[in-house]
Design an enzyme around this catalytic site. Sequence first.
Site, short mmCIF file in Angstrom:
data_model
loop_
_atom_site.label_atom_id
_atom_site.label_comp_id
_atom_site.label_asym_id
_atom_site.label_seq_id
_atom_site.Cartn_x
_atom_site.Cartn_y
_atom_site.Cartn_z
N TYR A 92 9.66 66.42 28.00
CA TYR A 92 9.79 64.99 27.69
C TYR A 92 8.44 64.44 27.24
O TYR A 92 8.36 63.67 26.29
CB TYR A 92 10.29 64.22 28.92
CG TYR A 92 11.62 64.71 29.44
CD1 TYR A 92 12.81 64.38 28.79
CD2 TYR A 92 11.70 65.51 30.58
CE1 TYR A 92 14.03 64.83 29.26
CE2 TYR A 92 12.93 65.96 31.05
CZ TYR A 92 14.08 65.62 30.40
OH TYR A 92 15.29 66.07 30.86
N CYS A 95 19.76 68.56 23.55
CA CYS A 95 18.91 67.94 24.57
C CYS A 95 18.67 68.85 25.77
O CYS A 95 17.73 68.64 26.53
CB CYS A 95 19.48 66.59 25.01
SG CYS A 95 21.18 66.66 25.55
N HIS A 96 19.49 69.88 25.93
CA HIS A 96 19.26 70.84 27.01
C HIS A 96 17.94 71.58 26.83
O HIS A 96 17.41 72.13 27.80
CB HIS A 96 20.43 71.84 27.12
CG HIS A 96 20.70 72.59 25.86
ND1 HIS A 96 21.49 72.08 24.84
CD2 HIS A 96 20.28 73.81 25.43
CE1 HIS A 96 21.55 72.96 23.85
NE2 HIS A 96 20.82 74.02 24.19
#
Length: 159
Positions: free
Chosen positions: A93, A122-123
């Site tokens: 992130y 997004c994994h």
Amino acid sequence: MPATYDAILSAPFGKIGVRTDGARIRAIVYLPGHVEGLAPADALTQRLAEQLAAYYDDPDAVFDVPLAAAGSAFQQRVWQAICAVPRGATTTYGTIADTIGAMPRAVGQACGQNPFPILVPCHRVVSARGIGGFSHHAEDGFYLDVKRWLLRHEGAMLI
């Protein structure tokens, strides 16, 4: 009132609910395996079902179904950055935040709002301290099991 889907497709980790507007995919939702399946309602959901099956066989399979416009300008920047992470790799992130000039928590929120998981992968975004959460869920349970399956399937996580 239960959510309505245009298809509920079997997946190796459970089921996937799909919503369309008839011409584009509007949402993909991870569902537990006990949810009853629903055959594709139209050619678009059938095409997605075929592409997902190809992905389960080969993590390098390509998705080319049309996606409905979604999200804020910020969310779209996050999702574009996520799409740049290659199969077999992960990013954090914080790394995405640095890339787009944002805060890691805001990136995490945008990841959780991703309406097209698997297609917008997004994994592949993890915490600096571990796997992180997934789809606005804590670091255990069904959603994290899905994230682990996807990362293992793509060769980014060996355990």
